[in-house]
Design a protein around this motif. Structure first.
Motif, short mmCIF file in Angstrom:
data_model
loop_
_atom_site.label_atom_id
_atom_site.label_comp_id
_atom_site.label_asym_id
_atom_site.label_seq_id
_atom_site.Cartn_x
_atom_site.Cartn_y
_atom_site.Cartn_z
N ILE A 35 42.08 23.57 3.05
CA ILE A 35 42.57 22.14 2.64
C ILE A 35 43.94 21.83 3.31
N ALA A 36 44.76 22.71 3.23
CA ALA A 36 46.20 22.61 3.67
C ALA A 36 46.19 22.36 5.15
N GLU A 37 45.39 23.15 5.94
CA GLU A 37 45.05 23.01 7.39
C GLU A 37 44.25 21.67 7.82
N GLY A 38 43.67 21.22 6.97
CA GLY A 38 42.68 20.11 7.30
C GLY A 38 41.28 20.35 7.69
N ASN A 39 40.95 21.53 7.34
CA ASN A 39 39.57 21.97 7.77
C ASN A 39 38.61 21.52 6.81
N VAL A 40 39.09 21.52 5.51
CA VAL A 40 37.96 21.06 4.47
C VAL A 40 38.79 19.76 3.75
N VAL A 41 38.14 18.73 3.40
CA VAL A 41 38.59 17.57 2.94
C VAL A 41 39.17 17.70 1.55
#
Length: 402
Positions: free
Chosen positions: A331-337
Protein backbone atom coordinates in the motif's frame (compact mmCIF):
# COMPACT_ATOMS: atom_id res chain seq x y z
CA UNK A 1 0.86 6.82 23.87
CA UNK A 2 -2.38 6.48 25.76
CA UNK A 3 -5.40 4.93 24.14
CA UNK A 4 -8.70 3.71 25.54
CA UNK A 5 -9.86 0.17 24.67
CA UNK A 6 -13.45 -0.51 25.72
CA UNK A 7 -13.92 2.10 28.42
CA UNK A 8 -10.65 0.92 29.87
CA UNK A 9 -7.55 3.04 29.23
CA UNK A 10 -4.42 1.10 28.43
CA UNK A 11 -1.38 3.39 28.47
CA UNK A 12 1.32 2.06 26.16
CA UNK A 13 4.64 3.31 24.90
CA UNK A 14 4.63 3.58 21.13
CA UNK A 15 7.77 2.00 19.72
CA UNK A 16 9.54 2.08 16.40
CA UNK A 17 10.71 -1.51 16.28
CA UNK A 18 12.19 -2.74 13.02
CA UNK A 19 9.92 -5.29 11.40
CA UNK A 20 10.43 -7.37 8.33
CA UNK A 21 8.60 -9.50 5.79
CA UNK A 22 5.66 -11.57 6.92
CA UNK A 23 6.73 -11.78 10.54
CA UNK A 24 4.91 -10.31 13.50
CA UNK A 25 5.62 -6.78 14.69
CA UNK A 26 8.51 -6.84 17.12
CA UNK A 27 8.07 -4.75 20.22
CA UNK A 28 9.81 -4.20 23.53
CA UNK A 29 8.13 -5.38 26.70
CA UNK A 30 7.39 -1.76 27.51
CA UNK A 31 5.59 -1.37 24.20
CA UNK A 32 3.45 -4.45 24.64
CA UNK A 33 2.26 -4.12 28.20
CA UNK A 34 -0.32 -1.63 29.44
CA UNK A 35 0.90 0.56 32.29
CA UNK A 36 -2.48 0.77 33.93
CA UNK A 37 -6.10 -0.08 33.60
CA UNK A 38 -8.45 2.76 34.44
CA UNK A 39 -11.87 1.85 35.69
CA UNK A 40 -15.16 3.70 35.74
CA UNK A 41 -14.11 5.74 38.81
CA UNK A 42 -10.75 6.83 37.41
CA UNK A 43 -12.41 7.61 34.09
CA UNK A 44 -14.68 10.12 35.84
CA UNK A 45 -11.64 11.86 37.34
CA UNK A 46 -10.27 12.52 33.85
CA UNK A 47 -13.53 13.89 32.45
CA UNK A 48 -12.12 17.41 32.22
CA UNK A 49 -8.88 16.49 30.48
CA UNK A 50 -9.86 18.36 27.31
CA UNK A 51 -8.43 17.43 23.96
CA UNK A 52 -6.50 14.42 25.26
CA UNK A 53 -9.74 12.87 26.53
CA UNK A 54 -11.46 13.62 23.23
CA UNK A 55 -8.67 11.83 21.39
CA UNK A 56 -9.02 8.85 23.72
CA UNK A 57 -12.77 8.75 23.10
CA UNK A 58 -12.04 8.50 19.40
CA UNK A 59 -9.70 5.57 20.03
CA UNK A 60 -12.50 4.07 22.09
CA UNK A 61 -14.29 2.90 18.96
CA UNK A 62 -11.24 1.26 17.45
CA UNK A 63 -8.69 3.91 16.65
CA UNK A 64 -8.91 6.65 14.05
CA UNK A 65 -11.91 5.22 12.24
CA UNK A 66 -14.14 6.78 9.64
CA UNK A 67 -16.79 7.49 12.27
CA UNK A 68 -19.28 5.02 10.82
CA UNK A 69 -21.40 2.70 12.94
CA UNK A 70 -20.63 -0.99 13.24
CA UNK A 71 -22.38 -2.79 10.38
CA UNK A 72 -21.75 -6.44 11.28
CA UNK A 73 -24.17 -8.59 13.22
CA UNK A 74 -23.25 -11.57 15.36
CA UNK A 75 -23.20 -15.25 14.34
CA UNK A 76 -26.85 -15.55 15.35
CA UNK A 77 -27.94 -12.16 14.08
CA UNK A 78 -27.11 -10.29 17.29
CA UNK A 79 -26.71 -6.52 17.20
CA UNK A 80 -23.13 -5.52 17.95
CA UNK A 81 -22.22 -3.97 21.27
CA UNK A 82 -19.23 -1.61 20.90
CA UNK A 83 -16.16 -2.59 22.91
CA UNK A 84 -16.42 0.83 24.55
CA UNK A 85 -19.17 -0.49 26.81
CA UNK A 86 -16.91 -2.96 28.63
CA UNK A 87 -16.08 -1.45 32.02
CA UNK A 88 -15.01 -2.42 35.52
CA UNK A 89 -15.24 -0.69 38.88
CA UNK A 90 -12.16 -0.42 41.07
CA UNK A 91 -13.59 -3.04 43.38
CA UNK A 92 -14.16 -5.45 40.47
CA UNK A 93 -10.59 -4.95 39.26
CA UNK A 94 -9.25 -5.79 42.69
CA UNK A 95 -11.45 -8.88 42.89
CA UNK A 96 -10.16 -10.15 39.53
CA UNK A 97 -6.52 -9.53 40.45
CA UNK A 98 -6.92 -11.40 43.73
CA UNK A 99 -8.77 -14.35 42.20
CA UNK A 100 -5.82 -16.50 41.13
CA UNK A 101 -7.52 -17.21 37.80
CA UNK A 102 -6.06 -19.11 34.84
CA UNK A 103 -6.76 -18.69 31.12
CA UNK A 104 -5.89 -20.51 27.90
CA UNK A 105 -6.02 -19.54 24.20
CA UNK A 106 -6.88 -21.94 21.37
CA UNK A 107 -6.24 -20.42 17.93
CA UNK A 108 -7.42 -21.79 14.61
CA UNK A 109 -4.17 -20.50 13.08
CA UNK A 110 -1.38 -18.45 14.57
CA UNK A 111 0.92 -17.89 11.63
CA UNK A 112 -0.08 -14.41 10.51
CA UNK A 113 0.16 -10.81 11.71
CA UNK A 114 -3.50 -10.69 12.72
CA UNK A 115 -3.12 -13.60 15.13
CA UNK A 116 0.15 -12.27 16.52
CA UNK A 117 -1.33 -8.85 17.25
CA UNK A 118 -4.45 -10.33 18.82
CA UNK A 119 -2.29 -12.51 21.07
CA UNK A 120 -0.34 -9.43 22.17
CA UNK A 121 -3.58 -7.72 23.21
CA UNK A 122 -4.75 -10.80 25.11
CA UNK A 123 -1.44 -11.40 26.87
CA UNK A 124 -0.97 -7.78 27.92
CA UNK A 125 -4.50 -7.52 29.29
CA UNK A 126 -4.39 -10.86 31.12
CA UNK A 127 -1.13 -9.75 32.71
CA UNK A 128 -2.67 -6.47 33.83
CA UNK A 129 -5.69 -8.32 35.24
CA UNK A 130 -3.50 -10.79 37.11
CA UNK A 131 -4.85 -13.78 35.15
CA UNK A 132 -2.27 -16.49 34.46
CA UNK A 133 -2.03 -17.67 30.85
CA UNK A 134 -1.39 -21.42 31.08
CA UNK A 135 -1.56 -22.45 27.40
CA UNK A 136 -1.62 -21.06 23.86
CA UNK A 137 -2.24 -23.48 20.98
CA UNK A 138 -2.29 -23.23 17.17
CA UNK A 139 -4.44 -25.73 15.22
CA UNK A 140 -3.01 -24.74 11.82
CA UNK A 141 -6.54 -24.71 10.33
CA UNK A 142 -7.15 -28.35 11.41
CA UNK A 143 -10.39 -29.06 13.28
CA UNK A 144 -9.00 -32.39 14.46
CA UNK A 145 -5.92 -30.68 15.88
CA UNK A 146 -8.03 -28.07 17.65
CA UNK A 147 -10.14 -30.78 19.31
CA UNK A 148 -6.90 -32.35 20.54
CA UNK A 149 -5.64 -28.93 21.65
CA UNK A 150 -8.75 -28.35 23.75
CA UNK A 151 -8.27 -31.71 25.47
CA UNK A 152 -4.67 -30.74 26.27
CA UNK A 153 -5.77 -27.35 27.56
CA UNK A 154 -8.43 -28.88 29.81
CA UNK A 155 -5.74 -30.89 31.61
CA UNK A 156 -4.32 -27.56 32.81
CA UNK A 157 -7.63 -26.67 34.54
CA UNK A 158 -8.18 -23.19 33.10
CA UNK A 159 -11.00 -21.01 34.34
CA UNK A 160 -11.51 -19.47 30.89
CA UNK A 161 -10.67 -20.34 27.29
CA UNK A 162 -10.44 -17.78 24.48
CA UNK A 163 -10.78 -19.44 21.08
CA UNK A 164 -11.71 -19.13 17.44
CA UNK A 165 -13.27 -22.38 16.20
CA UNK A 166 -11.55 -23.81 13.15
CA UNK A 167 -14.79 -25.48 12.10
CA UNK A 168 -18.06 -24.51 13.78
CA UNK A 169 -19.48 -28.05 13.54
CA UNK A 170 -16.46 -30.31 13.94
CA UNK A 171 -15.24 -28.60 17.12
CA UNK A 172 -18.66 -28.11 18.75
CA UNK A 173 -18.60 -31.23 20.94
CA UNK A 174 -15.18 -30.40 22.37
CA UNK A 175 -16.22 -26.86 23.27
CA UNK A 176 -19.54 -28.05 24.66
CA UNK A 177 -17.72 -30.51 26.92
CA UNK A 178 -15.45 -27.74 28.20
CA UNK A 179 -18.49 -25.60 28.95
CA UNK A 180 -20.18 -28.44 30.84
CA UNK A 181 -17.00 -28.87 32.88
CA UNK A 182 -17.41 -25.29 34.06
CA UNK A 183 -14.90 -23.48 31.84
CA UNK A 184 -15.99 -20.03 30.70
CA UNK A 185 -15.67 -19.60 26.91
CA UNK A 186 -15.12 -16.39 24.95
CA UNK A 187 -14.98 -16.76 21.18
CA UNK A 188 -13.20 -14.77 18.50
CA UNK A 189 -15.19 -14.14 15.32
CA UNK A 190 -17.04 -17.48 15.14
CA UNK A 191 -19.17 -19.66 17.46
CA UNK A 192 -19.46 -23.47 17.51
CA UNK A 193 -22.72 -24.90 16.18
CA UNK A 194 -25.51 -25.39 18.71
CA UNK A 195 -24.03 -23.21 21.44
CA UNK A 196 -26.02 -20.39 23.06
CA UNK A 197 -24.60 -17.13 24.39
CA UNK A 198 -25.15 -16.66 28.11
CA UNK A 199 -25.60 -20.40 28.58
CA UNK A 200 -22.79 -22.25 26.82
CA UNK A 201 -20.42 -19.34 26.25
CA UNK A 202 -19.88 -15.80 27.48
CA UNK A 203 -19.60 -13.72 24.32
CA UNK A 204 -18.22 -13.52 20.79
CA UNK A 205 -15.85 -10.68 19.86
CA UNK A 206 -15.15 -9.65 16.30
CA UNK A 207 -14.08 -6.87 14.04
CA UNK A 208 -16.73 -5.19 11.92
CA UNK A 209 -16.12 -7.61 9.08
CA UNK A 210 -19.13 -6.55 7.05
CA UNK A 211 -17.98 -2.96 7.45
CA UNK A 212 -14.47 -3.88 6.33
CA UNK A 213 -15.92 -5.48 3.21
CA UNK A 214 -17.77 -2.23 2.54
CA UNK A 215 -14.54 -0.24 2.96
CA UNK A 216 -12.73 -2.48 0.47
CA UNK A 217 -15.58 -2.01 -2.01
CA UNK A 218 -15.59 1.76 -1.61
CA UNK A 219 -11.84 1.91 -2.19
CA UNK A 220 -12.28 -0.18 -5.34
CA UNK A 221 -15.19 1.89 -6.59
CA UNK A 222 -13.36 5.17 -6.06
CA UNK A 223 -10.17 3.88 -7.68
CA UNK A 224 -12.09 2.81 -10.79
CA UNK A 225 -14.16 5.97 -10.99
CA UNK A 226 -17.33 3.90 -10.66
CA UNK A 227 -16.88 1.88 -13.88
CA UNK A 228 -15.19 -1.36 -14.89
CA UNK A 229 -14.99 -5.11 -14.43
CA UNK A 230 -13.54 -6.81 -11.38
CA UNK A 231 -12.96 -10.26 -9.93
CA UNK A 232 -13.23 -11.66 -6.41
CA UNK A 233 -10.94 -14.17 -4.71
CA UNK A 234 -12.94 -15.45 -1.75
CA UNK A 235 -12.53 -18.03 1.02
CA UNK A 236 -14.58 -21.02 -0.12
CA UNK A 237 -15.70 -22.24 3.30
CA UNK A 238 -18.58 -21.76 5.73
CA UNK A 239 -16.61 -19.32 7.89
CA UNK A 240 -18.76 -16.61 9.40
CA UNK A 241 -16.41 -13.61 9.37
CA UNK A 242 -15.08 -14.06 5.85
CA UNK A 243 -18.61 -14.68 4.60
CA UNK A 244 -19.62 -11.35 6.15
CA UNK A 245 -16.78 -9.35 4.64
CA UNK A 246 -17.38 -10.87 1.18
CA UNK A 247 -21.10 -10.09 1.46
CA UNK A 248 -20.30 -6.52 2.48
CA UNK A 249 -18.05 -6.15 -0.56
CA UNK A 250 -20.64 -7.58 -2.98
CA UNK A 251 -23.56 -5.55 -1.66
CA UNK A 252 -21.65 -2.27 -1.59
CA UNK A 253 -20.48 -2.79 -5.16
CA UNK A 254 -24.04 -3.53 -6.28
CA UNK A 255 -25.66 -0.65 -4.37
CA UNK A 256 -23.08 2.12 -4.80
CA UNK A 257 -21.27 1.18 -8.00
CA UNK A 258 -23.80 -0.40 -10.38
CA UNK A 259 -21.50 0.24 -13.35
CA UNK A 260 -18.80 -1.98 -11.89
CA UNK A 261 -19.45 -5.62 -12.71
CA UNK A 262 -18.11 -8.57 -10.74
CA UNK A 263 -17.41 -10.83 -13.71
CA UNK A 264 -15.83 -13.75 -11.85
CA UNK A 265 -15.50 -15.17 -8.34
CA UNK A 266 -12.65 -17.59 -7.64
CA UNK A 267 -12.79 -19.59 -4.40
CA UNK A 268 -9.81 -20.85 -2.42
CA UNK A 269 -9.15 -22.99 0.64
CA UNK A 270 -5.35 -22.58 0.84
CA UNK A 271 -4.53 -18.97 1.63
CA UNK A 272 -0.95 -19.43 0.45
CA UNK A 273 -1.89 -20.68 -3.00
CA UNK A 274 -3.91 -17.79 -4.38
CA UNK A 275 -1.55 -16.98 -7.21
CA UNK A 276 -3.51 -19.75 -8.96
CA UNK A 277 -6.75 -17.80 -8.58
CA UNK A 278 -4.98 -14.66 -9.75
CA UNK A 279 -3.62 -16.45 -12.80
CA UNK A 280 -7.06 -17.86 -13.62
CA UNK A 281 -8.69 -14.42 -13.49
CA UNK A 282 -6.01 -12.76 -15.60
CA UNK A 283 -6.11 -15.57 -18.17
CA UNK A 284 -9.87 -15.56 -18.48
CA UNK A 285 -10.26 -11.76 -18.23
CA UNK A 286 -7.02 -10.15 -19.47
CA UNK A 287 -8.70 -6.72 -19.45
CA UNK A 288 -9.84 -6.99 -15.81
CA UNK A 289 -9.79 -3.65 -13.99
CA UNK A 290 -9.59 -4.79 -10.39
CA UNK A 291 -9.43 -7.76 -8.00
CA UNK A 292 -10.56 -8.12 -4.37
CA UNK A 293 -9.37 -10.84 -1.98
CA UNK A 294 -10.90 -11.84 1.35
CA UNK A 295 -7.77 -11.00 3.33
CA UNK A 296 -4.16 -9.94 2.95
CA UNK A 297 -2.37 -13.29 2.54
CA UNK A 298 -4.52 -14.40 -0.43
CA UNK A 299 -4.02 -10.92 -1.88
CA UNK A 300 -0.25 -11.48 -1.75
CA UNK A 301 -0.73 -14.39 -4.16
CA UNK A 302 -3.00 -12.35 -6.42
CA UNK A 303 -0.50 -9.49 -6.42
CA UNK A 304 2.31 -11.83 -7.44
CA UNK A 305 0.20 -12.92 -10.43
CA UNK A 306 -0.49 -9.32 -11.41
CA UNK A 307 3.19 -8.40 -11.19
CA UNK A 308 4.24 -11.51 -13.13
CA UNK A 309 1.81 -10.59 -15.91
CA UNK A 310 3.46 -7.21 -16.34
CA UNK A 311 0.32 -5.29 -15.40
CA UNK A 312 0.70 -2.13 -13.33
CA UNK A 313 -1.21 -0.76 -10.37
CA UNK A 314 -2.80 1.73 -12.75
CA UNK A 315 -4.20 -1.09 -14.88
CA UNK A 316 -5.43 -3.44 -12.13
CA UNK A 317 -6.70 -2.02 -8.84
CA UNK A 318 -6.39 -4.28 -5.79
CA UNK A 319 -8.24 -4.09 -2.46
CA UNK A 320 -8.50 -6.48 0.47
CA UNK A 321 -8.95 -6.75 4.25
CA UNK A 322 -6.39 -7.00 7.12
CA UNK A 323 -3.22 -4.94 7.40
CA UNK A 324 -0.48 -7.57 7.33
CA UNK A 325 3.10 -6.33 7.08
CA UNK A 326 3.60 -7.34 3.45
CA UNK A 327 0.42 -5.65 2.28
CA UNK A 328 1.20 -2.55 4.37
CA UNK A 329 4.40 -2.16 2.35
CA UNK A 330 2.53 -2.70 -0.94
CA UNK A 331 0.00 0.00 0.00
CA UNK A 332 2.79 2.39 0.92
CA UNK A 333 4.44 1.78 -2.47
CA UNK A 334 1.14 2.20 -4.33
CA UNK A 335 0.76 -1.38 -5.56
CA UNK A 336 -2.43 -2.00 -3.57
CA UNK A 337 -5.12 0.70 -3.39
CA UNK A 338 -6.02 0.02 0.23
CA UNK A 339 -8.05 -2.14 2.55
CA UNK A 340 -10.45 -2.37 5.44
CA UNK A 341 -8.44 -3.15 8.56
CA UNK A 342 -9.37 -5.09 11.61
CA UNK A 343 -7.92 -3.93 14.93
CA UNK A 344 -6.77 -7.27 16.34
CA UNK A 345 -4.89 -5.92 19.36
CA UNK A 346 -8.02 -4.07 20.49
CA UNK A 347 -10.06 -7.20 19.84
CA UNK A 348 -7.73 -9.23 22.08
CA UNK A 349 -8.11 -6.65 24.85
CA UNK A 350 -11.91 -6.90 24.64
CA UNK A 351 -11.80 -10.71 24.74
CA UNK A 352 -9.63 -10.75 27.87
CA UNK A 353 -11.92 -8.25 29.58
CA UNK A 354 -15.01 -10.29 28.74
CA UNK A 355 -13.27 -13.34 30.20
CA UNK A 356 -12.89 -11.31 33.40
CA UNK A 357 -16.59 -10.43 33.22
CA UNK A 358 -17.41 -14.13 33.37
CA UNK A 359 -15.15 -14.68 36.36
CA UNK A 360 -17.01 -11.96 38.23
CA UNK A 361 -20.39 -13.34 37.22
CA UNK A 362 -21.03 -10.04 35.48
CA UNK A 363 -23.55 -10.00 32.64
CA UNK A 364 -21.81 -9.71 29.28
CA UNK A 365 -23.09 -8.61 25.87
CA UNK A 366 -23.46 -11.60 23.57
CA UNK A 367 -21.68 -10.00 20.60
CA UNK A 368 -19.00 -7.31 20.80
CA UNK A 369 -17.35 -5.66 17.82
CA UNK A 370 -14.49 -3.28 17.09
CA UNK A 371 -15.08 -0.89 14.22
CA UNK A 372 -13.64 -1.06 10.72
CA UNK A 373 -10.75 1.13 9.63
CA UNK A 374 -10.09 2.48 6.15
CA UNK A 375 -6.42 2.21 5.18
CA UNK A 376 -4.82 3.66 2.06
CA UNK A 377 -1.53 5.20 1.00
CA UNK A 378 -2.33 8.58 2.53
CA UNK A 379 -2.75 7.24 6.10
CA UNK A 380 -0.67 4.04 6.07
CA UNK A 381 1.73 5.07 8.85
CA UNK A 382 -0.98 6.24 11.24
CA UNK A 383 -3.11 3.19 10.43
CA UNK A 384 -0.22 0.85 11.19
CA UNK A 385 0.12 2.39 14.64
CA UNK A 386 -3.61 2.02 15.30
CA UNK A 387 -3.65 -1.62 14.22
CA UNK A 388 -0.48 -2.81 15.96
CA UNK A 389 -0.18 -0.38 18.88
CA UNK A 390 3.42 0.18 17.85
CA UNK A 391 5.17 2.86 15.86
CA UNK A 392 5.43 2.43 12.11
CA UNK A 393 8.71 0.54 11.49
CA UNK A 394 11.62 1.93 9.51
CA UNK A 395 10.96 -0.22 6.45
CA UNK A 396 7.37 1.04 6.23
CA UNK A 397 8.39 4.66 6.65
CA UNK A 398 10.94 4.18 3.90
CA UNK A 399 8.33 2.59 1.60
CA UNK A 400 6.04 5.56 2.30
CA UNK A 401 8.83 7.97 1.41
CA UNK A 402 9.20 9.32 4.95
Amino acid sequence: MRRKIGSVLLSMAMIGALLGGCGSPEASEEGNAPEEVQTEETEENSADSGTEDAAESKADSGGDTDGTSILSTGPNGEKATPASEITFTDEEMEQIRNGGYKAAISLHYGGNDWATSQLEGLKATFAELGIELVATTDADFSAEQQVSDIETIMAKNPDVIISIPTDATATADAFQKAAKDGVKLVFMDNVPAGMTAGEDYVSCVSADNYGNGCVAAELMGEALGGKGQIGMVYYDADFFVTNQRDDGFRKTMADKYPDIEIVTEQGFTDENGCSEQGDAILTQYPMINGIYASWDVPMEGVLSSVKASGLTSEEVKLTTIDLGNNIAKEIAEGNVVGLGAQLPYDQGVAEAMLAAYSLLGKEAPTYVAVSAKRVEQSNILEAYEDVYHAGAPDWLQKAAGK
